[in-house]
Design a protein around this motif. Sequence first.
Motif, mmCIF file in Angstrom:
data_model
loop_
_atom_site.group_PDB
_atom_site.id
_atom_site.type_symbol
_atom_site.label_atom_id
_atom_site.label_comp_id
_atom_site.label_asym_id
_atom_site.label_seq_id
_atom_site.Cartn_x
_atom_site.Cartn_y
_atom_site.Cartn_z
ATOM 1 N N ASP A 8 66.931 70.771 13.978
ATOM 2 C CA ASP A 8 67.344 71.842 13.080
ATOM 3 C C ASP A 8 66.164 72.473 12.352
ATOM 4 N N THR A 9 65.245 71.638 11.835
ATOM 5 C CA THR A 9 64.064 72.161 11.146
ATOM 6 C C THR A 9 62.831 71.416 11.617
ATOM 7 N N GLN A 67 57.379 66.725 10.811
ATOM 8 C CA GLN A 67 58.640 66.156 10.327
ATOM 9 C C GLN A 67 59.762 66.956 10.974
ATOM 10 N N HIS A 84 63.820 67.310 11.680
ATOM 11 C CA HIS A 84 65.205 66.949 11.352
ATOM 12 C C HIS A 84 66.015 67.037 12.641
ATOM 13 N N ARG A 129 69.276 65.778 15.221
ATOM 14 C CA ARG A 129 70.652 65.261 15.277
ATOM 15 C C ARG A 129 71.124 65.288 16.726
ATOM 16 N N ASP A 143 63.062 58.245 9.325
ATOM 17 C CA ASP A 143 63.554 58.181 7.937
ATOM 18 C C ASP A 143 62.611 57.353 7.056
ATOM 19 N N GLU A 170 71.714 61.157 13.144
ATOM 20 C CA GLU A 170 70.982 62.223 12.452
ATOM 21 C C GLU A 170 69.852 61.552 11.676
ATOM 22 N N VAL A 230 65.282 61.926 10.307
ATOM 23 C CA VAL A 230 64.012 62.640 10.223
ATOM 24 C C VAL A 230 62.963 61.820 10.967
#
Length: 889
Positions: A22-23, A40, A42, A44, A71, A95, A97
């Motif tokens: 996503d990012t 980093q 993100h 999922r 994480d 999900e 990081v």
Amino acid sequence: MRDAQPSTIYLSEYQVPAYLIDTTALVFELGEESTKVSSQLHIRRNPASTISNAPLALHGTELELISLAIDGRTLDASEWTQSGEQLIIASVPAEFVLSCETRIRPQDNTSLEGLYKSSGMFCTQCEAEGFRKITYYLDRPDVMSVFTVEIIADAQRYPVLLSNGNLSAAEVLADGRHKTVWQDPFPKPAYLFALVAGKLACVEDRFKTMSGRDVALKIYVEDKDADKCEHAMVSLKNAMRWDEEVYGREYDLDIFNIVAVDDFNMGAMENKSLNIFNTSCVLAKPETTTDAGFQRVEGVVAHEYFHNWSGNRVTCRDWFQLSLKEGFTVFRDAEFSADMGSPTVKRVEDVTLLRTAQFAEDAGPMAHPIRPDSFIEISNFYTVTVYEKGAEVVRMIHTLLGPELFRKGSDLYFDRHDGQAVTCEDFVLAMEDASGVDLGQFRNWYSQAGTPKLKVSAEYDAAAQTYTLHVQQSCPATPGQSKKAPFHIPFAVALLGEAGQLALQLQNAALNTETADNTEMVLNVTKAEQSFIFTGIKEEPVPSLLRGFSAPVKLEFDYSREQLLRLMSSDSDGFCRWDASQQLGLAEISQALADIAAEHDVVPESAYLDACRALLSDESLDGAMVAMMLQLPSEAYLAEIFHPVDVLGLHRARETLRLVIAQALRGELLACYSRCASNAVYAADAGQIAQRSLKNTALSYLMLLNDDTGRELATRQFEHSENMTDRLAALNALVNSTAPYKAEALQRFYQNWQHEPLVINQWFQVQAMCRLPGTLETVQGLMAHPAFDIRNPNKVRALIGAFCGQNSVNFHREDGAGYRFLADQVIVLNRSNPQIASRLLVPLTKWRKYLPAAQQLMCAELQRILAQPDLSSDVYEVVSKSVQEYSEE
């Protein structure tokens, strides 16, 4: 020989990604010895994936892994594995990081993919799969992410730090470094990521969009090149306005940056809001750039800008869909260039490229549909088929639907798929849904390779006042496709009567045609054999066929010489006029071949010479079009017509015919040259470009006469011209002559322009393309010249590429030395820049066209390359397919 064959990737095996990002947050710490990249992500699980509990498989190559965490928890080495270009984490949450630190060495990156250093500047090239050389990532176009990028570097060495999107922060650090932070709000795949860091001058302007957004436009170049950016800036603003007016597409950020890089594998790259260009596609001024160079800059700047929508906002799902963005965007930039200049000249230029390079690719071992079924190395599919034939497929949809419905379809396509990674099918479906036109059979253009052939015959019935066209379509077998289903071919036609084009009425018109007006029709050829009957035809007409080159096909029609002369002199369709001149020239070359074989003098038909004489004398015609019509079919085109190709025989016939034409039209050529000479201030507009084109065509003929008049004209033009177009044309004429002045001209040219790399590239190219004997030895000597650098793709293309790809008479020397030379260079470049190596190979892949002795020599060099250890996948794919085809003969 390779120990392991690279794996083949198939479209049929496509699966959606198991994970999405996503990012993406990236931090680059640029250093002189190495660069640290921190990411980093993100991540999922993809709800569209049917694979539950799939491992996370990230792409990465040539990376030094420093740390890996999920994480915030650092992963133990037992929790991940590496296999080939993948880093695999077996167990991850739904999900999370992912934090990753890698170390890379851009200074040692000679492939010019990923992050590399060029002339003291850091820059990137991530399409197609270069991002995996930067950090571990899901490097595939259907994984789209919002990027935030922080760049940290020495402030003095790299005062300019750029990435995608808008600049959100800038800060000077205490240790002599500084940093910038860039945020791109639009999701994009990794291949559109860009970074530039260096000491660069900036040329600025502004553009106000149709909704009132004020956009900062910036072009970054080396200090010495700041005076060469005006044309690119004007072209950018023209493209932005044109895209608003023609497609309703508005720019969507506050800044648009262009950076010029001298070491670049491609022409340019459409990275979101940070386009990175080869210097040859952005720098231009009259003293250093030819008319063709100005036009190239205009076209490429527009092409990359148009990608903002047709490629960036809507991108391709996988690399098999490459033509989705490239074919559509090439069509858009061609229409833009046609609107900016001469539509007919632009169309003829595009058709010439298709008939030589693309038709040849369709007939060779690398033949593929515009949407390939498989590949080993995606870099090998950035081809004229995907780009230029892809554009022709889009053009055919435009022809079938008409401009209004096509615009409606493109609006639906952009609105429906904004922010998505989609397929060619999605594009065609949007066109169908918007127009109501069934394009089911038309889809064969996406899945079938090869160049269709239309064999057309005609009959006139005076009593019934009917004229019938019988059309047969076929397509030869290509690798993996022995049989082809009929294509849906838009076939534009008109009928010429004594007083002009005749009104057309077609039986069953509602079923068989789209009508442009009552004197031109687009026939829908959809069957292997069809007949089209025109009624109310009161005189036997001359058919004008495939008007505007309405489809990328080979046309066979038994025109008489009188019919061709009629088309050449009076057809309203510029393409058909030019094509008639080419067919007449082809007939004259064929006759010259026969005359030389019989030891007879070469004597062109008087009617053909009269037609050329009329062209030279008619001042009302477009000079650029006249220049094109006066030029005989190129040797590259002749290689597509004659089988097998006798290179030396065709060259001799063509050059002899050119000389005889020059002798017959000497007076008209001199008058034309004088009429076109001008002292006007240089402008890269259609009128002046046409004038220079015709003048220099006349000069090239006059130089064949080998007399003082031509030599004096060329010498004077070389010495006194204030623009590069005329200066280079004169140098080319001198280099291809026996004029004693040519050695001095070459030396003076180099001395005057040695500080301009792009001009010196043209100096290399002129010598590499010299038709006289001994050019191979000249090229070999130039490879040791201080200005040549085999690590620079522009230099390689200018010298090695020009000789092997555009100088057929010297490349195809009977002793095979040209073939050995090319193979040697491919072997060297395979180790440093595989992309460039594989592209250089193309002339050898065409071995099937030539005489048996040449075939054996060419294939021996292909086999020598294949036997090299550690071949890159780029080179292996091209050479193995070529050798396999030879083995099957």
